[in-house]
Design an enzyme around this catalytic site. Structure first.
Site, PDB file in Angstrom:
ATOM      1  N   ASP A 126       0.873  -1.167   0.000  1.00 41.93           N
ATOM      2  CA  ASP A 126       0.000   0.000   0.000  1.00 41.93           C
ATOM      3  C   ASP A 126       0.922   1.233   0.000  1.00 41.93           C
ATOM      4  OD1 ASP A 126      -2.322   1.666   0.764  1.00 41.93           O
ATOM      5  OD2 ASP A 126      -1.354   1.701   2.721  1.00 41.93           O
ATOM      6  N   ASP A 128       0.074   5.172   1.047  1.00 43.79           N
ATOM      7  CA  ASP A 128      -0.019   6.131   2.155  1.00 43.79           C
ATOM      8  C   ASP A 128      -0.050   5.426   3.504  1.00 43.79           C
ATOM      9  OD1 ASP A 128      -0.544   9.030   1.080  1.00 43.79           O
ATOM     10  OD2 ASP A 128      -1.656   7.668  -0.221  1.00 43.79           O
ATOM     11  N   ASP A 330      -1.921  -0.285   5.779  1.00 42.90           N
ATOM     12  CA  ASP A 330      -2.259   0.317   7.073  1.00 42.90           C
ATOM     13  C   ASP A 330      -3.727   0.668   7.233  1.00 42.90           C
ATOM     14  OD1 ASP A 330      -2.225   2.443   5.164  1.00 42.90           O
ATOM     15  OD2 ASP A 330      -2.235   3.837   6.845  1.00 42.90           O
TER      16      ASP A 330
HETATM   17  O1  LIG Z   1      -4.433   3.097  -0.332  1.00 40.05           O
HETATM   18  P1  LIG Z   1      -3.496   4.187   0.089  1.00 40.05           P
HETATM   19  O2  LIG Z   1      -2.294   4.312  -0.778  1.00 40.05           O
HETATM   20  O3  LIG Z   1      -3.153   4.082   1.550  1.00 40.05           O
HETATM   21  O4  LIG Z   1      -4.343   5.527  -0.106  1.00 40.05           O
HETATM   22  C1  LIG Z   1      -5.422   5.831   0.791  1.00 40.05           C
HETATM   23  C2  LIG Z   1      -5.660   7.320   0.791  1.00 40.05           C
HETATM   24  O5  LIG Z   1      -4.380   7.896   1.083  1.00 40.05           O
HETATM   25  C3  LIG Z   1      -4.279   9.305   1.038  1.00 40.05           C
HETATM   26  O6  LIG Z   1      -4.891   9.832   2.195  1.00 40.05           O
HETATM   27  C4  LIG Z   1      -4.252   9.442   3.399  1.00 40.05           C
HETATM   28  O7  LIG Z   1      -2.906   9.966   3.411  1.00 40.05           O
HETATM   29  C5  LIG Z   1      -2.810  11.407   3.398  1.00 40.05           C
HETATM   30  C6  LIG Z   1      -1.345  11.774   3.303  1.00 40.05           C
HETATM   31  O8  LIG Z   1      -0.599  11.242   4.352  1.00 40.05           O
HETATM   32  C7  LIG Z   1      -3.496  11.968   4.646  1.00 40.05           C
HETATM   33  O9  LIG Z   1      -3.440  13.392   4.653  1.00 40.05           O
HETATM   34  C8  LIG Z   1      -4.957  11.501   4.684  1.00 40.05           C
HETATM   35  O10 LIG Z   1      -5.575  11.909   5.882  1.00 40.05           O
HETATM   36  C9  LIG Z   1      -5.030   9.959   4.601  1.00 40.05           C
HETATM   37  O11 LIG Z   1      -6.377   9.526   4.495  1.00 40.05           O
HETATM   38  C10 LIG Z   1      -4.829   9.853  -0.256  1.00 40.05           C
HETATM   39  O12 LIG Z   1      -4.826  11.249  -0.222  1.00 40.05           O
HETATM   40  C11 LIG Z   1      -6.214   9.298  -0.555  1.00 40.05           C
HETATM   41  O13 LIG Z   1      -6.633   9.751  -1.820  1.00 40.05           O
HETATM   42  C12 LIG Z   1      -6.116   7.796  -0.578  1.00 40.05           C
HETATM   43  O14 LIG Z   1      -7.366   7.218  -0.898  1.00 40.05           O
END
Ligand SMILES: O=P(O)(O)OC[C@H]1O[C@H](O[C@H]2O[C@H](CO)[C@@H](O)[C@H](O)[C@H]2O)[C@H](O)[C@@H](O)[C@@H]1O
Length: 396
Positions: A126, A128, A330
């Protein structure tokens, strides 16, 4: 990555029609089921049915505010700074107790590699919160140079894919490693390898194209018909949330993220009301929950778990006992992938978390720095195992 596509994807697929066609994908995944079934090598098209509509999602009907809160636990670092020492000890004790069920993948490394011996490891990562730390502004969630180097080395040893909620292009911009496979938009935007021996490319939603480097790839976008609807919802969400301070709406091509990380908690309900209010007019869209984010996505039976199955099949590694898929993530949306691996008894998930969480993963890691350490350990293990084999071959 500039992928040339001229294919319109029939999302509202008829499982009966599909079952007559051939594809090397699991054929017996029941329509509307989120649980994976045992694999059959006969290989028929994988139906991508819409989930039942007309019935509200369980959390959509009630309790979405609770879901928004529970999917967004406070960061450990913050709580340590602000809570008393005794509370902090309690939190640590709870984490240690939780780790009895979900041991650290670093502490269990010997056990993991003993099991992985003579198996081909496949890595699913994954982005983020796994490869990059969670930050307030999603546009600057960069991964470190050291992490990029660790992923690059890992990809030299094992087939490696990034599975992210972000759009394919955005996650590729962050990772910038062309040797990986990518599944963006929670698996609804997959760029996978072309293998002549496999029939994945025969799937009606799968097209053969070239990537930026001119390499032939399979492009799989099972929700392409939803793009106009997603764009419309994105614009409406921008408009209706514009007066809520801190809201950020992100267009992830096949889904939309509504971030409330920077919104005062008193206003979270307002965020939810706007999102769920709008979606009353879009019965083909649903909401899932991430880390301080609501994600609007098409009502199709497709998720990160299905993306893992698709990629394993594309790589020709789906029905081999000597393949060990490892998925590190995560978020709640990663649970679909953990579940698939657990239910197929094929590989395992590693949850990245600093707080105890209910999960379908088998192991845990605390944060991206531990993920980096784990990847480096895997590479060291693989290199030493390969050199031992070479030594042995030279001796005999
Ligand atoms: O599947 P992932 O790669 O984990 O993506 C899930 C979402 O991640 C991002 O948002 C998350 O991370 C951001 C940066 O650290 C944070 O600000 C936010 O609160 C988290 O939810 C991304 O911006 C989303 O579009 C993804 O869906």
């Amino acid at each position: 990555m500039d992928l040339k596509s001229n294919h319109s994807s029939p999302v509202f697929t008829d499982p009966v029609h599909l079952s007559k066609s051939r594809l090397g994908l699991p054929s017996n995944i029941a329509p509307y089921s989120t649980a994976a079934q045992p694999y059959s090598s006969s290989g028929l098209y994988l139906p991508i049915p819409r989930r039942k509509v007309g019935k509200l999602d369980d959390v959509r009907a009630s309790g979405w505010l609770d879901a928004m809160k529970s999917s967004s636990p406070p960061r450990k670092k913050l709580s340590k700074d602000y809570i008393s020492e005794s509370q902090s000890d309690e939190t640590d004790a709870a984490y240690l107790t939780w780790m009895i069920s979900y041991p650290s993948a670093l502490n269990s490394f010997h056990l993991i590699t003993t099991y992985a011996k003579c198996k081909s490891v496949v890595l699913f990562l994954d982005y983020d919160g796994t490869l990059s730390p969670i930050v307030d502004n999603p546009d600057v969630a960069f991964m470190s140079t050291a992490m990029r180097a660790a992923v690059k080395k890992a990809a030299k040893c094992f087939p490696t894919a990034i599975i992210s909620g972000r759009s394919h292009d955005k996650v590729y911009e962050f990772v910038r490693l062309s040797e990986l496979y990518y599944a963006g938009s929670h698996g609804m935007d997959i760029v996978g390898p072309v293998r002549e021996s496999e029939s994945v490319g025969d799937h009606p939603d799968c097209i053969r194209t070239t990537d930026e480097q001119g390499k032939e790839v399979h492009l799989f976008q099972p929700a392409s018909e939803f793009v106009p609807m997603i764009n419309e919802v994105y614009k409406s969400l921008l408009d209706i949330t514009k007066n809520i301070i801190g809201v950020k709406v992100e267009n992830n091509k096949f889904c939309v993220s509504i971030h409330y990380r920077n919104v005062d908690e008193k206003m979270w309900e307002e965020v939810g009301k706007n999102v769920f209010g709008l979606l009353k007019d879009f019965s083909h869209l649903r909401v899932t929950y991430g880390r301080k984010v609501l994600e609007v996505r098409p009502v199709i039976d497709w998720n990160k778990g299905k993306a893992v199955e698709f990629l394993l099949e594309s790589l020709g590694l789906s029905h081999h006992d000597d393949v060990l898929p490892i998925y590190i993530g995560d978020d709640r949306t990663d649970e679909d992938a953990f579940k698939v691996l657990r239910e197929r008894n094929h590989g395992f998930g590693i949850l990245v978390s600093t707080v105890p969480k209910e999960t379908n993963a088998f192991y845990s890691l605390r944060d991206p720095s531990e993920v980096q350490e784990f990847l480096k350990s895997l590479v060291r293990w693989k290199s030493s195992a390969s050199s031992q084999t070479e030594d042995y071959t030279a001796t005999v």
